[in-house]
Design an enzyme around this catalytic site. Structure first.
Site, PDB file in Angstrom:
ATOM      1  N   ASP A   3      -0.402  38.227 -51.614  1.00 50.05           N
ATOM      2  CA  ASP A   3      -0.903  38.796 -50.382  1.00 50.05           C
ATOM      3  C   ASP A   3      -1.545  37.687 -49.571  1.00 50.05           C
ATOM      4  O   ASP A   3      -2.132  36.757 -50.135  1.00 50.05           O
ATOM      5  CB  ASP A   3      -1.951  39.881 -50.676  1.00 50.05           C
ATOM      6  CG  ASP A   3      -2.433  40.558 -49.398  1.00 50.05           C
ATOM      7  OD1 ASP A   3      -1.685  41.397 -48.851  1.00 50.05           O
ATOM      8  OD2 ASP A   3      -3.533  40.227 -48.930  1.00 50.05           O
ATOM      9  N   HIS A 152      -8.570  44.207 -47.758  1.00 50.50           N
ATOM     10  CA  HIS A 152      -8.302  43.192 -46.738  1.00 50.50           C
ATOM     11  C   HIS A 152      -8.783  41.808 -47.149  1.00 50.50           C
ATOM     12  O   HIS A 152      -8.990  40.948 -46.291  1.00 50.50           O
ATOM     13  CB  HIS A 152      -8.854  43.587 -45.361  1.00 50.50           C
ATOM     14  CG  HIS A 152      -8.128  44.748 -44.764  1.00 50.50           C
ATOM     15  ND1 HIS A 152      -6.797  44.699 -44.445  1.00 50.50           N
ATOM     16  CD2 HIS A 152      -8.548  45.990 -44.463  1.00 50.50           C
ATOM     17  CE1 HIS A 152      -6.421  45.866 -43.958  1.00 50.50           C
ATOM     18  NE2 HIS A 152      -7.467  46.669 -43.960  1.00 50.50           N
ATOM     19  N   ASP A 157      -6.406  42.996 -52.421  1.00 56.19           N
ATOM     20  CA  ASP A 157      -5.181  43.691 -52.012  1.00 56.19           C
ATOM     21  C   ASP A 157      -4.054  43.486 -53.019  1.00 56.19           C
ATOM     22  O   ASP A 157      -3.296  44.413 -53.311  1.00 56.19           O
ATOM     23  CB  ASP A 157      -4.728  43.232 -50.629  1.00 56.19           C
ATOM     24  CG  ASP A 157      -5.563  43.828 -49.498  1.00 56.19           C
ATOM     25  OD1 ASP A 157      -6.465  44.645 -49.766  1.00 56.19           O
ATOM     26  OD2 ASP A 157      -5.310  43.455 -48.333  1.00 56.19           O
TER      27      ASP A 157
END
Length: 183
Positions: A3, A152, A157
């Site tokens: 991510d 976030h 994440d």
């Protein structure tokens, strides 16, 4: 699994400010094999790029936090080594993969994972009557939760994305793909 957090939405104009990744091996999440770093965002010419306030509001990463972080030119070769020839999984692979391809090309490197899998697409297959498939909604739908302060942020994440991936494959009756297994 990986991510990214970024300064914006354009792989050509915006920079990466954080990368988080972990491995899923034989359908099991292996958090001991992880990659996590802040990144000082830079322009195509290598100058430091500021993180806009609207991006800071989303991920909470400030210019002060990345002021001493390595640049993508320093981080990306390490991350590519971590990925190796394995496949990768991301929630909305088009976004994260687009940033990886753009940054790799800019640095004369190659982003060529064995395969790219997307938990958004798996969610759409598992829950075809649902309209929303963002990570927050998917986590709620699957009974998953983010670590405090983890939403976030790349590693928070990616932890939930990995859990969602394993559960979605189970729901869909598929054998677990090992997207970031050790070489």
């Amino acid at each position: 699994m990986f991510d990214l957090e970024t300064t914006g939405l354009s792989p050509e104009r915006d920079g990466i400010v954080e990368i988080g990744a972990l491995r899923v091996v034989d359908g099991r999440i292996d958090e001991s094999q992880r990659f996590e770093t802040l990144v000082r965002p830079t322009t195509a010419t290598g100058e430091t790029m500021l993180i806009p306030w609207h991006a800071q509001r989303v991920h909470g990463i400030s210019n002060d936090m990345v002021s001493r972080a390595p640049t993508i030119a320093e981080v990306l070769p390490e991350f590519l080594d971590f990925v190796g020839a394995s496949g990768v999984v991301a929630h909305n692979i088009g976004f994260d993969g687009g940033f990886m391809r753009a940054n790799a090309a800019r640095l004369g490197l190659s982003w060529r994972p064995a395969a790219e899998h997307c938990t958004v697409q798996l969610s759409r297959r598992a829950f075809p009557k649902e309209r929303a498939h963002n990570l927050t909604v998917l986590a709620e739908r699957l009974g998953l939760s983010f670590a405090p302060g983890g939403r976030h942020r790349s590693f928070g994440d990616v932890q939930v994305t990995a859990q969602a991936y394993v559960r979605l494959l189970d729901l869909l009756g598929q054998a677990a793909v090992t997207p970031a297994a050790s070489r």
